[in-house]
Design a protein around this motif. Structure first.
Motif, PDB file in Angstrom:
ATOM      1  N   LEU A 111      -2.251  38.663  34.442  1.00 60.21           N
ATOM      2  CA  LEU A 111      -3.563  38.200  34.898  1.00 60.21           C
ATOM      3  C   LEU A 111      -4.549  39.367  35.019  1.00 60.21           C
ATOM      4  O   LEU A 111      -5.760  39.181  34.879  1.00 60.21           O
ATOM      5  CB  LEU A 111      -3.409  37.461  36.237  1.00 60.21           C
ATOM      6  CG  LEU A 111      -4.594  36.625  36.707  1.00 60.21           C
ATOM      7  CD1 LEU A 111      -5.059  35.639  35.650  1.00 60.21           C
ATOM      8  CD2 LEU A 111      -4.234  35.867  37.999  1.00 60.21           C
ATOM      9  N   GLY A 112      -4.020  40.567  35.240  1.00 60.95           N
ATOM     10  CA  GLY A 112      -4.871  41.753  35.326  1.00 60.95           C
ATOM     11  C   GLY A 112      -5.600  41.973  34.004  1.00 60.95           C
ATOM     12  O   GLY A 112      -6.825  42.170  33.974  1.00 60.95           O
ATOM     13  N   ASN A 113      -4.854  41.911  32.907  1.00 63.09           N
ATOM     14  CA  ASN A 113      -5.485  42.103  31.595  1.00 63.09           C
ATOM     15  C   ASN A 113      -6.479  40.995  31.287  1.00 63.09           C
ATOM     16  O   ASN A 113      -7.543  41.237  30.723  1.00 63.09           O
ATOM     17  CB  ASN A 113      -4.422  42.146  30.493  1.00 63.09           C
ATOM     18  CG  ASN A 113      -3.656  43.455  30.543  1.00 63.09           C
ATOM     19  OD1 ASN A 113      -4.086  44.397  31.209  1.00 63.09           O
ATOM     20  ND2 ASN A 113      -2.521  43.505  29.874  1.00 63.09           N
ATOM     21  N   VAL A 114      -6.137  39.766  31.694  1.00 60.98           N
ATOM     22  CA  VAL A 114      -7.038  38.632  31.457  1.00 60.98           C
ATOM     23  C   VAL A 114      -8.359  38.887  32.196  1.00 60.98           C
ATOM     24  O   VAL A 114      -9.439  38.740  31.627  1.00 60.98           O
ATOM     25  CB  VAL A 114      -6.383  37.314  31.942  1.00 60.98           C
ATOM     26  CG1 VAL A 114      -7.369  36.159  31.839  1.00 60.98           C
ATOM     27  CG2 VAL A 114      -5.119  37.027  31.153  1.00 60.98           C
ATOM     28  N   TYR A 135      -7.071  46.502  37.542  1.00 60.72           N
ATOM     29  CA  TYR A 135      -6.317  47.101  38.642  1.00 60.72           C
ATOM     30  C   TYR A 135      -6.597  46.417  39.985  1.00 60.72           C
ATOM     31  O   TYR A 135      -5.711  46.348  40.840  1.00 60.72           O
ATOM     32  CB  TYR A 135      -6.571  48.610  38.692  1.00 60.72           C
ATOM     33  CG  TYR A 135      -5.887  49.310  37.534  1.00 60.72           C
ATOM     34  CD1 TYR A 135      -4.497  49.426  37.513  1.00 60.72           C
ATOM     35  CD2 TYR A 135      -6.606  49.786  36.449  1.00 60.72           C
ATOM     36  CE1 TYR A 135      -3.852  50.027  36.450  1.00 60.72           C
ATOM     37  CE2 TYR A 135      -5.957  50.398  35.377  1.00 60.72           C
ATOM     38  CZ  TYR A 135      -4.581  50.520  35.387  1.00 60.72           C
ATOM     39  OH  TYR A 135      -3.938  51.110  34.335  1.00 60.72           O
ATOM     40  N   ILE A 136      -7.799  45.894  40.148  1.00 65.27           N
ATOM     41  CA  ILE A 136      -8.077  45.139  41.382  1.00 65.27           C
ATOM     42  C   ILE A 136      -7.175  43.907  41.407  1.00 65.27           C
ATOM     43  O   ILE A 136      -6.520  43.609  42.411  1.00 65.27           O
ATOM     44  CB  ILE A 136      -9.567  44.732  41.450  1.00 65.27           C
ATOM     45  CG1 ILE A 136     -10.434  45.975  41.687  1.00 65.27           C
ATOM     46  CG2 ILE A 136      -9.803  43.690  42.552  1.00 65.27           C
ATOM     47  CD1 ILE A 136     -11.933  45.735  41.534  1.00 65.27           C
ATOM     48  N   VAL A 156      -6.956  33.962  42.907  1.00 68.01           N
ATOM     49  CA  VAL A 156      -7.428  35.043  42.037  1.00 68.01           C
ATOM     50  C   VAL A 156      -8.020  34.448  40.759  1.00 68.01           C
ATOM     51  O   VAL A 156      -9.075  34.883  40.276  1.00 68.01           O
ATOM     52  CB  VAL A 156      -6.279  36.033  41.713  1.00 68.01           C
ATOM     53  CG1 VAL A 156      -6.779  37.160  40.825  1.00 68.01           C
ATOM     54  CG2 VAL A 156      -5.699  36.610  42.997  1.00 68.01           C
ATOM     55  N   VAL A 157      -7.369  33.418  40.250  1.00 66.79           N
ATOM     56  CA  VAL A 157      -7.910  32.727  39.057  1.00 66.79           C
ATOM     57  C   VAL A 157      -9.314  32.226  39.372  1.00 66.79           C
ATOM     58  O   VAL A 157     -10.254  32.403  38.594  1.00 66.79           O
ATOM     59  CB  VAL A 157      -6.977  31.553  38.635  1.00 66.79           C
ATOM     60  CG1 VAL A 157      -7.642  30.702  37.559  1.00 66.79           C
ATOM     61  CG2 VAL A 157      -5.637  32.095  38.154  1.00 66.79           C
ATOM     62  N   LYS A 158      -9.456  31.615  40.525  1.00 68.31           N
ATOM     63  CA  LYS A 158     -10.766  31.070  40.928  1.00 68.31           C
ATOM     64  C   LYS A 158     -11.804  32.194  41.034  1.00 68.31           C
ATOM     65  O   LYS A 158     -12.954  32.040  40.604  1.00 68.31           O
ATOM     66  CB  LYS A 158     -10.590  30.370  42.290  1.00 68.31           C
ATOM     67  CG  LYS A 158     -11.762  29.564  42.765  1.00 68.31           C
ATOM     68  CD  LYS A 158     -11.672  28.123  42.246  1.00 68.31           C
ATOM     69  CE  LYS A 158     -12.928  27.309  42.309  1.00 68.31           C
ATOM     70  NZ  LYS A 158     -14.134  27.622  41.721  1.00 68.31           N
ATOM     71  N   ALA A 159     -11.374  33.336  41.574  1.00 65.40           N
ATOM     72  CA  ALA A 159     -12.303  34.460  41.724  1.00 65.40           C
ATOM     73  C   ALA A 159     -12.723  34.996  40.357  1.00 65.40           C
ATOM     74  O   ALA A 159     -13.885  35.374  40.158  1.00 65.40           O
ATOM     75  CB  ALA A 159     -11.650  35.575  42.551  1.00 65.40           C
ATOM     76  N   ILE A 160     -11.792  34.995  39.401  1.00 63.28           N
ATOM     77  CA  ILE A 160     -12.152  35.436  38.038  1.00 63.28           C
ATOM     78  C   ILE A 160     -13.155  34.433  37.453  1.00 63.28           C
ATOM     79  O   ILE A 160     -14.121  34.809  36.785  1.00 63.28           O
ATOM     80  CB  ILE A 160     -10.894  35.547  37.141  1.00 63.28           C
ATOM     81  CG1 ILE A 160      -9.914  36.558  37.731  1.00 63.28           C
ATOM     82  CG2 ILE A 160     -11.266  35.931  35.712  1.00 63.28           C
ATOM     83  CD1 ILE A 160      -8.554  36.620  37.028  1.00 63.28           C
ATOM     84  N   ASN A 161     -12.925  33.172  37.767  1.00 64.55           N
ATOM     85  CA  ASN A 161     -13.839  32.121  37.314  1.00 64.55           C
ATOM     86  C   ASN A 161     -15.255  32.370  37.853  1.00 64.55           C
ATOM     87  O   ASN A 161     -16.233  32.355  37.117  1.00 64.55           O
ATOM     88  CB  ASN A 161     -13.266  30.761  37.759  1.00 64.55           C
ATOM     89  CG  ASN A 161     -14.324  29.682  37.873  1.00 64.55           C
ATOM     90  OD1 ASN A 161     -14.769  29.361  38.970  1.00 64.55           O
ATOM     91  ND2 ASN A 161     -14.738  29.152  36.721  1.00 64.55           N
ATOM     92  N   VAL A 162     -15.320  32.674  39.153  1.00 69.53           N
ATOM     93  CA  VAL A 162     -16.636  32.910  39.765  1.00 69.53           C
ATOM     94  C   VAL A 162     -17.296  34.148  39.152  1.00 69.53           C
ATOM     95  O   VAL A 162     -18.472  34.157  38.817  1.00 69.53           O
ATOM     96  CB  VAL A 162     -16.495  33.086  41.302  1.00 69.53           C
ATOM     97  CG1 VAL A 162     -17.806  33.523  41.937  1.00 69.53           C
ATOM     98  CG2 VAL A 162     -15.995  31.794  41.934  1.00 69.53           C
ATOM     99  N   ALA A 163     -16.486  35.198  38.965  1.00 70.08           N
ATOM    100  CA  ALA A 163     -17.051  36.459  38.483  1.00 70.08           C
ATOM    101  C   ALA A 163     -17.426  36.408  37.004  1.00 70.08           C
ATOM    102  O   ALA A 163     -18.359  37.079  36.574  1.00 70.08           O
ATOM    103  CB  ALA A 163     -16.058  37.593  38.729  1.00 70.08           C
TER     104      ALA A 163
END
Ligand code: AMP
Length: 615
Positions: free
Chosen positions: A90-93, A153-154, A65-72
C-alpha cells in the motif's frame, strides 16, 4: 528538519542489507540532525513513535489508510484497493497515486519530521466518538502534503510496515560513529571509494575496492584503540539498558558526550533491562563464581516482573519489557497494600498457583495471563499469581543498582510485608556450605520450585547483563555413566563425524545392556575446546560391528558421563526409560569399564527420587 531528508535516509537504508553500510548511513544522518529532532528521528527509523516499552499504538486500520489516500489523491477507494491487491504494498500505491495528482496541490506546505511525528502521535490519543474521522484528517493531511517517496514511508509507518532493518546493534554503533568520531576513526578505515567507515582489511567490505595505505595508516588499529572504541559502545549500551530508548541515549551523547551517557538515570515508569543469570552445573561451581558465603534463593518457575511505583501509579513490565500492568490488577493491588514506600522499582518473579490446592503450578499454566486483553478479573481469580520479590533497583529517588546486593536485600525485607500467595520476599538462606545448599535445594524442589539461584552478596545490579552475579542451579539428578552402543553419522557440516550416540545402562545382575536414550549435545566441534565429535568418532571407528545407512552399531567399550534434566518412562528404549535433554559431560573410558557403568537399578532409584522431589 525536512521529512524528505529522512525519506532519503530510508531509501539508503532500504538499498542495502549490509550492517556496516546501514550503520554508516544512519550515523552520517545523525551527525546533521539537530538535538531536538534526534528523538523523533531515532524512533521513526525504527518505524515507531513511542519506544518499544510504551504500549500506546497508532491503532489505524488498513481501510482508514485507503480512505486517507482517497482523500489525498481524489482516486476512488475501489481503485486504490485494486492497485494494492496487484502490488501487495500500500506504501507504493500511495506514492504512485499521490504523485499522479501532484500538480493540483503544488502549494502544499513542505512536511517536516516534527509535523509527521506530531500527527502520528496524535493518532494514539484519539478514542471514542468522532475519533475515526479525526484520524482520517490527520493522515490525509500528511498524505496531501507528501511529495515523492514521502507518501510511501508515511503509509508504511502508519501500517507498522516500515522495515528498513535498523536493529539495536546498528542503532548503538551508529550513535558511536556519529558522536564519538575520534574513537571510531582509530578503529575503522574510511574507504576512499564508497566513503563507508569499514574495518581494517586489504579491501573494503562494502564496495570491495582496495583500501589505500594512507587510509589504513590513518586508522592504524591498536589494542588500545579497540579498547577505547569498545568502552564507548559499552557506555552507550549501559545507557540504553537503563532507558530502553536509543533516542534519549543519542540525544545525551550528542549534547553531553561520554559524561552525559554516564549520568543517564533510572526513571520510574521506564523499564530497565533486567539482570540475567548464568547457569551452574554443580553447587561447587556456582560457589566458585559467586563466592562464599552466598545468598541461595528459591528459583520460582514463573515469569519475571519488574514493578515500578510512583505515588499512585504502577507499571509492570515483563522480562522482554512489555507493559503488562493492565493484565495484573491483582499485583497492582498487592504493591499498593503490602509494600512500603511510594517510589520504587522492584524485581520479582510472579509464580502461578492452583487456587484450590495453593500449590505452585508451572509457568505454562499461567502464561495466558500475560497476553490476556479481556475478562482480566476472572482470569486473575482462576489463575492467581504470587509475587516473589528478589531485588530492588530504585527507592525514593535513589538509584540502588550500584549498592551491594546484601544491602538491597535488607531493604526489600524491610519494605515488603510477607503475605503468602500474594506478595513475599523470595525464600533464601545465606551460607557457604555445600551440604546446606544441597538440603535447601531439596526443600526448594519439594516446595514446587525449579531449584535455586545463587547470588553474590556484594554484587551490584547490572541491567541487561548476563554476568556471574547470579547463577541458576536446577540440576536434580546425579550424572550417569553409560556405554555407547551405537551411533549415527551426522549431517551437513557434521557429516564427517559420528555425531549422535545411543546410550545404554547395564541390566541388574546381567551383562546385558539396555538402551536408555540418544545424546548429541555436550561435545565440541574443535579438539582444543574439550571432548570433540572428532575424538569420539576416532574412538568408535575401530569398534564398529555393523553399518546400515547412517547407523552404526559398536562394541560397547566407550563409557561416557551424561547429565540430563529428567528421567522419563519411555516405551522407545529397552530399559523402559529415557533421558530428557541428555548432555555429554566427559569420557570415562579410562576409569570405567562396562562392568562399572550404572545399572537399571540406579536408574529406577533416581526416577523414584525425582518423583518424590516433584510431589
Ligand atoms: P532462566 O530463565 O532459566 O535463565 O533463569 C533465570 C530466571 O529465573 C530469571 O530471569 C527470573 O525470571 C527467574 N527467577 C526465579 N526465581 C528467581 C530468584 N529468586 N532470583 C532471580 N531470578 C529468579
Amino acid at each position: 528538519m525536512k521529512y524528505s531528508e529522512l525519506v532519503e535516509l530510508y531509501g539508503q537504508l532500504d538499498s542495502t542489507t549490509k550492517r556496516l553500510e546501514k550503520t554508516y548511513y544512519l550515523s552520517e544522518f545523525l551527525k546533521k540532525t539537530a538535538a531536538d529532532d534526534i528523538e523523533p528521528v531515532i524512533l521513526l527509523v525504527q518505524g515507531r513513535v513511542f519506544p518499544s516499552y510504551d504500549e500506546r499504538e497508532l491503532g489505524v486500520a488498513n481501510q482508514l489508510v485507503v480512505k486517507a489516500i482517497n482523500v489525498a489523491s481524489g482516486i476512488a477507494s475501489a481503485a486504490i484497493e485494486k492497485e494494492w491487491a496487484k502490488t501487495g504494498d500500500l506504501g507504493n500505491v500511495a506514492e504512485q497515486l499521490i504523485k499522479g495528482k501532484r500538480q493540483a496541490t503544488l502549494a502544499a506546505a513542505e512536511l517536516t519530521v516534527k509535523k509527521v511525528f506530531d500527527n502520528l502521535r496524535k493518532l494514539t490519543e484519539l478514542t471514542g466518538q468522532g475519533s475515526v474521522d479525526r484520524k482520517l484528517q490527520l493522515i490525509a493531511e500528511l498524505l496531501s502534503s507528501a511529495k515523492g517517496a514521502e507518501a510511501r514511508y508515511i503509509t508504511r509507518t502508519i501500517l507498522g510496515q516500515l522495515r528498513v532493518g535498523t536493529g539495536a546493534g546498528i542503532l548503538r554503533d551508529a550513535i558511536a560513529w556519529a558522536y564519538f568520531p575520534k574513537a571510531v576513526e582509530k578503529v575503522f578505515v574510511k574507504c576512499g571509494s564508497c566513503h563507508s567507515t569499514v574495518p581494517q582489511a586489504d579491501n573494503c567490505v562494502e564496495c570491495g575496492k582496495e583500501l589505500s595505505k594512507e587510509a589504513k595508516a590513518a586508522a592504524a588499529e591498536t589494542e588500545a584503540a579497540r579498547e577505547e572504541y569498545n568502552q564507548i559502545l559499552d557506555k552507550i549500551q549501559q545507557a540504553y539498558d537503563l532507558t530502553n530508548d536509543f533516542g534519549v541515549v543519542a540525544r545525551k551523547a550528542k549534547t553531553e558526550g561520554a559524561a552525559g551517557l554516564e549520568k543517564v538515570e533510572i526513571r520510574i515508569g521506564t523499564p530497565i533491562k533486567v539482570m540475567l543469570a548464568l547457569k551452574a552445573e554443580t553447587v561447587e561451581e556456582a560457589l566458585e563464581t559467586v563466592g562464599r558465603p552466598a545468598q541461595c534463593e528459591y528459583k520460582y518457575d514463573g515469569f519475571r516482573l519488574e514493578c515500578h511505583r510512583s505515588k499512585d501509579k504502577v507499571w509492570l513490565y515483563t522480562r522482554r519489557l512489555e507493559n503488562v500492568t493492565h493484565q495484573f490488577p491483582d499485583v497492582v493491588e498487592y504493591l499498593r497494600k503490602y509494600v512500603k514506600g511510594d517510589n520504587y522499582i522492584l524485581d520479582s518473579e510472579a509464580v502461578g498457583y492452583d487456587p484450590k490446592t495453593q500449590k505452585y503450578v508451572p509457568f505454562q499454566n499461567i502464561s495466558q495471563r500475560i497476553k490476556r486483553k479481556y475478562d482480566i478479573g476472572k482470569t486473575a481469580r482462576e489463575l492467581p499469581v504470587e509475587v516473589n520479590v528478589f531485588d530492588i533497583l530504585s527507592y525514593e529517588g535513589k538509584n540502588l543498582t550500584g549498592e551491594p546486593f546484601r544491602k538491597r536485600r535488607e531493604l526489600i525485607e524491610k519494605l515488603v510485608k510477607d503475605t503468602e500467595r500474594k506478595i513475599v520476599v523470595s525464600k533464601a538462606i545465606v551460607t557457604g556450605s555445600e551440604a546446606e545448599i544441597e538440603r535447601f535445594f531439596k526443600k526448594a524442589k519439594a516446595d514446587g520450585t525449579e531449584g535455586l539461584m545463587l547470588k553474590k552478596l556484594d554484587a551490584p545490579y547490572q541491567p541487561g547483563a548476563r554476568v556471574g552475579y547470579m547463577l541458576k542451579f536446577k540440576k536434580v539428578m546425579e550424572n550417569l555413566d553409560l556405554a555407547i552402543v551405537a551411533a549415527e553419522w551426522g549431517e551437513g557440516k557434521r557429516a564427517k563425524w559420528l555425531s549422535s550416540y545411543y546410550l545404554a545402562c547395564r541390566d541388574h545382575g546381567h551383562d546385558k545392556l539396555l538402551e536408555i536414550g540418544k545424546v548429541s549435545t555436550g561435545l565440541k566441534e574443535k579438539r582444543e575446546e574439550g571432548l570433540s565429535f572428532d575424538e569420539v568418532t576416532e574412538l568408535l571407528k575401530p569398534l564398529v560391528v555393523e553399518e546400515t545407512g547412517r547407523l552404526v552399531k559398536v562394541k560397547p567399550k566407550i563409557v561416557i558421563e551424561v547429565a540430563y534434566e529428567e528421567i522419563q518412562k519411555s516405551p522407545t528404549y529397552e530399559s523402559g526409560y529415557a533421558l530428557r535433554f541428555p548432555r555429554v559431560i566427559r569420557n570415562r573410558t579410562d576409569e570405567k569399564g562396562i562392568g562399572d557403568i550404572n545399572t537399571i537399578k540406579d536408574v529406577e532409584r533416581l526416577y523414584r527420587q525425582q518423583k518424590k522431589m516433584k510431589a
